[in-house]
Design an enzyme around this catalytic site. Structure first.
Site, mmCIF file in Angstrom:
data_model
loop_
_atom_site.group_PDB
_atom_site.id
_atom_site.type_symbol
_atom_site.label_atom_id
_atom_site.label_comp_id
_atom_site.label_asym_id
_atom_site.label_seq_id
_atom_site.Cartn_x
_atom_site.Cartn_y
_atom_site.Cartn_z
ATOM 1 N N ASP A 101 18.202 19.223 50.139
ATOM 2 C CA ASP A 101 19.216 19.162 51.193
ATOM 3 C C ASP A 101 19.802 20.561 51.356
ATOM 4 O OD1 ASP A 101 21.033 18.379 53.057
ATOM 5 O OD2 ASP A 101 22.012 16.871 51.815
ATOM 6 N N ILE A 102 19.166 21.349 52.245
ATOM 7 C CA ILE A 102 19.567 22.749 52.419
ATOM 8 C C ILE A 102 20.173 23.019 53.795
ATOM 9 C CG2 ILE A 102 17.884 23.582 50.734
ATOM 10 C CD1 ILE A 102 16.091 24.392 53.108
ATOM 11 N N LYS A 103 19.891 22.118 54.762
ATOM 12 C CA LYS A 103 20.426 22.205 56.128
ATOM 13 C C LYS A 103 20.305 23.609 56.726
ATOM 14 C CE LYS A 103 23.639 18.318 55.672
ATOM 15 N NZ LYS A 103 23.541 18.055 54.219
ATOM 16 N N ARG A 104 19.142 24.219 56.562
ATOM 17 C CA ARG A 104 18.915 25.541 57.130
ATOM 18 C C ARG A 104 18.597 25.432 58.617
ATOM 19 N NH1 ARG A 104 20.938 26.498 52.627
ATOM 20 N NH2 ARG A 104 20.023 27.928 51.114
#
Length: 304
Positions: A101-104
């Site tokens: 879960d990095i939401k880049r």
């Protein structure tokens, strides 16, 4: 080379083990002081805590994947990032799917660097989360790793999130008609179509969508509109989303329902274990037992 895409493998694991995703948003504050002292540091205690939960949940086959939220590990500095990498390896070694879960989401060469950083090397994972709201050109670099030759990596794109502020942007009306989130959903479906020839047996797209379990009005509409999109469903448990909303979102192509604190902190809800922790006597086995029971309970709740 496994010619199945990671999103397809996740869909199959969800059908086999149940739809639960265990969120490893592990903060040292969740861990009793006696265990931190035994492990030598907060980051090492987090790693041991994660390992105990991963091993038990995987053995019980009560979840299909683990979602590792990078922010908690970044907050612990360099040692935390090492724990993040080690946690991803622990998950992947079980044969379950690792979601980072990095939401880049950025443009051009920056997105390419993000894709390389999280689909190869020390931080290699199976599936990541992406924020599309800088524009759809930010998604393209991540698709370069979706081919069988590059490992069939996948992504969950933010569509309809579980936070109250989602209406500030995601529910905005477009001049051309419809909601902004629908424009995102249509693009996710289009990307899936682009890879249909590479994965002829795929029953869901290579990119999935993040759809929160807290938006009752959206659940039925989005599930019916995006029939072939696999959903990552946050909001269940601590954020107030209930199992019935989740069950609607789990129809058609299906999805995986994330629970983090409900499992990570399950021991705190047991009065006897909380008392044991206060006395400095709680063990990692106690924590794993409580987490394992919470995972099984969640699986039953979501599948009954």
């Amino acid at each position: 080379m496994n010619n199945k895409h990671k999103m397809q493998l996740l869909q199959e694991l969800a059908a086999k083990n149940g739809p639960l995703c265990v969120g490893l948003d592990t903060d040292p504050s969740y861990i009793p002081e006696n265990i931190i002292k035994e492990c030598g540091s907060g980051p090492q205690a987090v790693l041991a805590y994660n390992k105990a939960i991963i091993d038990r949940v995987a053995a019980d086959k009560s979840a299909c994947c683990f979602k590792v939220q990078i922010a908690y590990y970044e907050a612990m500095g360099l040692e935390g990032l090492k724990v993040y990498a080690q946690t991803l390896k622990l998950v992947r070694d079980t044969g379950l799917i690792a979601i980072s879960d990095i939401k880049r989401g950025d443009i051009g060469a920056t997105s390419k660097a993000y894709a390389r950083a999280h689909f190869t090397g020390d931080f290699e994972t199976d599936i990541i989360t992406i924020n599309p709201y800088m524009g759809f050109d930010t998604l393209q670099p991540f698709t370069e790793y979706s081919s069988p030759e590059k490992g069939g990596k996948g992504a969950f794109v933010l569509l309809c999130t579980s936070n109250p502020g989602m209406t500030d942007i995601e529910h905005q009306e477009l001049k051309a008609g419809g909601l902004l989130l629908e424009r995102v959903g249509d693009e996710i479906a289009r990307i899936g179509g682009d890879f249909a020839s590479q994965y002829p047996d795929q029953t869901c797209g290579i990119f999935g969508a993040v759809v929160g379990a807290t938006q009752v009005a959206d659940a039925r509409y989005l599930r019916d509109k995006y029939k072939n999109t696999f959903f990552l469903i946050p909001g269940y448990g601590a954020q107030g989303g209930d199992a019935e909303i989740c069950k609607t979102l789990l129809e058609r192509a299906g999805g995986t329902v994330n629970s983090s604190r409900g499992i990570l902190c399950a021991w705190k809800k047991d009065a006897a274990l909380a008392e044991k922790a206060a006395a400095g006597a709680l063990t990692m086995d106690d924590i794993a037992d409580a987490a394992a029971k919470a995972a099984i309970d969640s699986k039953v709740d979501l599948t009954k």
